[in-house]
Design a protein around this motif. Structure first.
Motif, PDB file in Angstrom:
ATOM      1  N   SER A   1       0.821  -1.214   0.000  1.00  0.00           N
ATOM      2  CA  SER A   1       0.000   0.000   0.000  1.00  0.00           C
ATOM      3  C   SER A   1       0.851   1.258   0.000  1.00  0.00           C
ATOM      4  CB  SER A   1      -0.941  -0.001   1.209  1.00  0.00           C
ATOM      5  OG  SER A   1      -0.186   0.075   2.415  1.00  0.00           O
ATOM      6  N   GLY A   2       1.971   1.224   0.725  1.00  0.00           N
ATOM      7  CA  GLY A   2       2.821   2.404   0.760  1.00  0.00           C
ATOM      8  C   GLY A   2       3.274   2.827  -0.618  1.00  0.00           C
ATOM      9  N   ALA A   3       3.562   1.848  -1.491  1.00  0.00           N
ATOM     10  CA  ALA A   3       4.001   2.160  -2.854  1.00  0.00           C
ATOM     11  C   ALA A   3       2.825   2.462  -3.775  1.00  0.00           C
ATOM     12  CB  ALA A   3       4.809   0.988  -3.414  1.00  0.00           C
ATOM     13  N   LEU A   4       1.748   1.708  -3.637  1.00  0.00           N
ATOM     14  CA  LEU A   4       0.611   1.853  -4.553  1.00  0.00           C
ATOM     15  C   LEU A   4      -0.091   3.193  -4.374  1.00  0.00           C
ATOM     16  CD1 LEU A   4      -0.933  -1.734  -4.295  1.00  0.00           C
ATOM     17  CD2 LEU A   4       0.405  -0.792  -6.180  1.00  0.00           C
ATOM     18  N   VAL A   5      -0.312   3.601  -3.126  1.00  0.00           N
ATOM     19  CA  VAL A   5      -1.033   4.856  -2.882  1.00  0.00           C
ATOM     20  C   VAL A   5      -0.207   6.040  -3.363  1.00  0.00           C
ATOM     21  CG1 VAL A   5      -2.115   6.307  -1.128  1.00  0.00           C
ATOM     22  CG2 VAL A   5      -2.259   3.820  -0.948  1.00  0.00           C
ATOM     23  N   ALA A   6       1.107   5.924  -3.276  1.00  0.00           N
ATOM     24  CA  ALA A   6       1.957   7.011  -3.760  1.00  0.00           C
ATOM     25  C   ALA A   6       1.759   7.249  -5.247  1.00  0.00           C
ATOM     26  CB  ALA A   6       3.425   6.690  -3.468  1.00  0.00           C
ATOM     27  N   ALA A   7       1.481   6.170  -5.994  1.00  0.00           N
ATOM     28  CA  ALA A   7       1.217   6.307  -7.426  1.00  0.00           C
ATOM     29  C   ALA A   7      -0.215   6.759  -7.667  1.00  0.00           C
ATOM     30  CB  ALA A   7       1.489   4.977  -8.142  1.00  0.00           C
ATOM     31  N   ASP A   8      -1.170   5.999  -7.149  1.00  0.00           N
ATOM     32  CA  ASP A   8      -2.594   6.315  -7.268  1.00  0.00           C
ATOM     33  C   ASP A   8      -3.341   5.321  -6.388  1.00  0.00           C
ATOM     34  OD1 ASP A   8      -5.286   6.665  -7.975  1.00  0.00           O
ATOM     35  OD2 ASP A   8      -4.760   7.256 -10.017  1.00  0.00           O
ATOM     36  N   TRP A   9      -4.195   5.830  -5.502  1.00  0.00           N
ATOM     37  CA  TRP A   9      -4.867   4.926  -4.569  1.00  0.00           C
ATOM     38  C   TRP A   9      -5.727   3.889  -5.278  1.00  0.00           C
ATOM     39  CZ3 TRP A   9     -10.102   4.815  -4.993  1.00  0.00           C
ATOM     40  CH2 TRP A   9     -10.768   5.945  -5.465  1.00  0.00           C
ATOM     41  N   ARG A  10      -6.096   4.143  -6.539  1.00  0.00           N
ATOM     42  CA  ARG A  10      -6.920   3.161  -7.258  1.00  0.00           C
ATOM     43  C   ARG A  10      -6.165   1.853  -7.516  1.00  0.00           C
ATOM     44  NH1 ARG A  10     -11.638   5.076  -8.999  1.00  0.00           N
ATOM     45  NH2 ARG A  10     -11.957   7.333  -8.963  1.00  0.00           N
ATOM     46  N   TRP A  11      -4.841   1.909  -7.467  1.00  0.00           N
ATOM     47  CA  TRP A  11      -4.070   0.682  -7.652  1.00  0.00           C
ATOM     48  C   TRP A  11      -4.283  -0.297  -6.501  1.00  0.00           C
ATOM     49  CZ3 TRP A  11      -2.423  -1.064 -11.976  1.00  0.00           C
ATOM     50  CH2 TRP A  11      -2.032  -0.199 -13.000  1.00  0.00           C
ATOM     51  N   THR A  12      -4.668   0.209  -5.339  1.00  0.00           N
ATOM     52  CA  THR A  12      -4.943  -0.712  -4.234  1.00  0.00           C
ATOM     53  C   THR A  12      -6.173  -1.569  -4.524  1.00  0.00           C
ATOM     54  OG1 THR A  12      -6.318   0.918  -3.045  1.00  0.00           O
ATOM     55  CG2 THR A  12      -3.956   0.910  -2.580  1.00  0.00           C
ATOM     56  N   PHE A  13      -7.047  -1.089  -5.404  1.00  0.00           N
ATOM     57  CA  PHE A  13      -8.207  -1.874  -5.824  1.00  0.00           C
ATOM     58  C   PHE A  13      -7.896  -2.712  -7.062  1.00  0.00           C
ATOM     59  CE2 PHE A  13      -9.882   1.542  -3.320  1.00  0.00           C
ATOM     60  CZ  PHE A  13     -11.002   1.013  -2.679  1.00  0.00           C
ATOM     61  N   LEU A  14      -7.044  -2.198  -7.947  1.00  0.00           N
ATOM     62  CA  LEU A  14      -6.794  -2.859  -9.221  1.00  0.00           C
ATOM     63  C   LEU A  14      -5.768  -3.987  -9.140  1.00  0.00           C
ATOM     64  CD1 LEU A  14      -6.683   0.264 -11.580  1.00  0.00           C
ATOM     65  CD2 LEU A  14      -8.418  -1.542 -11.589  1.00  0.00           C
ATOM     66  N   LEU A  15      -4.739  -3.820  -8.313  1.00  0.00           N
ATOM     67  CA  LEU A  15      -3.649  -4.793  -8.299  1.00  0.00           C
ATOM     68  C   LEU A  15      -4.108  -6.224  -8.024  1.00  0.00           C
ATOM     69  CD1 LEU A  15      -0.601  -5.320  -8.481  1.00  0.00           C
ATOM     70  CD2 LEU A  15      -0.483  -4.916  -6.011  1.00  0.00           C
TER      71      LEU A  15
END
Length: 399
Positions: free
Chosen positions: A166-180
């Motif tokens: 999450s630390g890396a994904l949210v830095a890019a875009d929080w939507r990646w926490t749902f997509l990954l």
């Protein structure tokens, strides 16, 4: 004793043999289910700021997952008994992947929450089914015990993995926490099509009332519910305190929460030895006391201005509670009932665990919103931990 342990370990490794690909798929999915909880937790302050949501509104992304999980757990064995473990497991993985895509690509809060509820329901189908597949596929004895240990280890490590991701994904875009999770679930689905046996069926549920009359199971369920609810409620408050109050970045929040997850992942392989030495009742009681101590520290200490003195001790204490009592609660819930009732006991116990989150997350968020502070919600988590102590004391009297 050490020679016997070494012999059993060697037998366990040999017994896994040809079923190792199946164990990889099942353990990978267990890891993914656990990641789903923590990967969104760290993203909550960012999501709330981006979508203009209050703590009360955004917490439904957490409690919605727990609600879907709790609602589907008791239905899962019924579906698996009717359609077979393979069909239910693979269908749940496919829907999980689709819900991840819908949630990540959607643009409304309602759709985000709905996707989380659906994913929780899918996790409720795959987690018990995975354990049942291990029971029907791996030979009884050392091989099956080793497979269950690996499966449990991945589940315990998933929370930590979710924090790191999450630390890396949210830095890019929080939507990646749902997509990954979507591509990961699809890979596991394709692999599962090849290795999950088609003949396995899950035992049907016995009447739930017959299980709940079992005192040790009822105490384990209530104790685990209180422990999980107070724990996740505290983490929610810590996350927003660090994000909104101190302006921390998501990666900083993720690192700050690691002391509340890493020790459990490291201790799971040794849980069996500790239980054999001290017994479940004393470990559960010790864990409940640690949980209460952590909650009281957070409640009674002055308003925290630093992480090291204000939040870290509370996080370490509540994590110590999990290290001491996590495996003991699970074992008491399953071993206290006769084998014929275990297919019912496990979903009942897991439902109770999830209900702790379903109740505490909205309560904590609601109190934090209406009181504009953290004392009232911390009092709620402390009372939940106190309930766990009272329940554990009943287990000590009944030894």
């Amino acid at each position: 004793m050490s020679g016997r342990t070494s012999t059993e370990a060697a037998a366990g490794r040999a017994g896994i043999g040809q079923h190792r690909p199946l164990l990889v798929v099942l353990s990978g999915n267990m890891l993914l289910d656990a990641v789903e909880v923590s990967v969104v937790l760290v993203a909550l302050p960012t999501i709330a700021a981006d979508l203009g949501l209050t703590l009360w509104s955004v917490q439904w992304l957490m409690s919605g997952f727990a609600l879907g999980f709790a609602a589907m757990l008791l239905l899962g064995p019924v579906l698996s008994g009717r359609w077979g473990l393979r069909r239910v497991y693979l269908a749940a993985m496919l829907v999980f992947a689709l819900a991840s895509l819908v949630g990540g690509l959607g643009d409304s809060t309602e759709l985000l929450i709905a996707s989380r509820v659906v994913k929780g329901a899918c996790a409720a189908l795959t987690a018990p089914a995975g354990l049942a597949l291990i029971g029907t596929t791996f030979p009884s004895g050392p091989a099956q015990r080793r497979a269950v240990s690996v499966y449990s280890l991945f589940g315990a490590a998933g929370f930590t993995a979710g924090l790191l991701f999450s630390g890396a994904l949210v830095a890019a875009d929080w939507r990646w926490t749902f997509l990954l999770p979507a591509p990961v679930a699809l890979v596991l689905l394709v692999w599962g099509l090849k290795v999950i046996p088609g003949s396995a069926r899950q035992a049907s549920l016995r009447p739930v009332a017959a299980v709940l009359r079992n005192g040790p199971l009822a105490r384990a369920t209530l104790g685990a519910s209180a422990l999980n609810g107070s724990y996740i409620g505290l983490l929610l408050l810590v996350t927003f305190r660090a994000g909104d109050g101190w302006g921390w970045e998501p990666w900083q929040i993720a690192l700050a929460l690691l002391p509340a997850s890493v020790p459990l992942a490291l201790s799971v392989p040794y849980a069996g030895l500790v239980i054999r030495r001290f017994g479940t009742a004393r470990l559960i009681a010790s864990g409940a006391l640690c949980a209460l101590a952590g909650q009281l520290y957070a409640l009674l200490s002055p308003e925290p201005h630093t992480y090291a003195a204000g939040l870290l001790p509370a996080l370490i204490l509540v994590e110590a509670a999990f290290v001491l009592s996590f495996a003991a609660l699970n074992l008491q819930a399953t071993q206290s009932v006769e084998p014929a009732l275990r297919s019912t006991a496990v979903p009942v116990y897991q439902t109770g665990v999830q209900i702790g989150s379903v109740l505490m997350l909205p309560l904590v968020a609601g109190l934090a919103t209406v009181t504009d502070g953290y004392r009232a919600p911390l009092l709620a988590t402390a009372l939940a931990a106190a309930l766990g102590v009272g329940t554990a004391a009943g287990g000590l009297r009944g030894r």
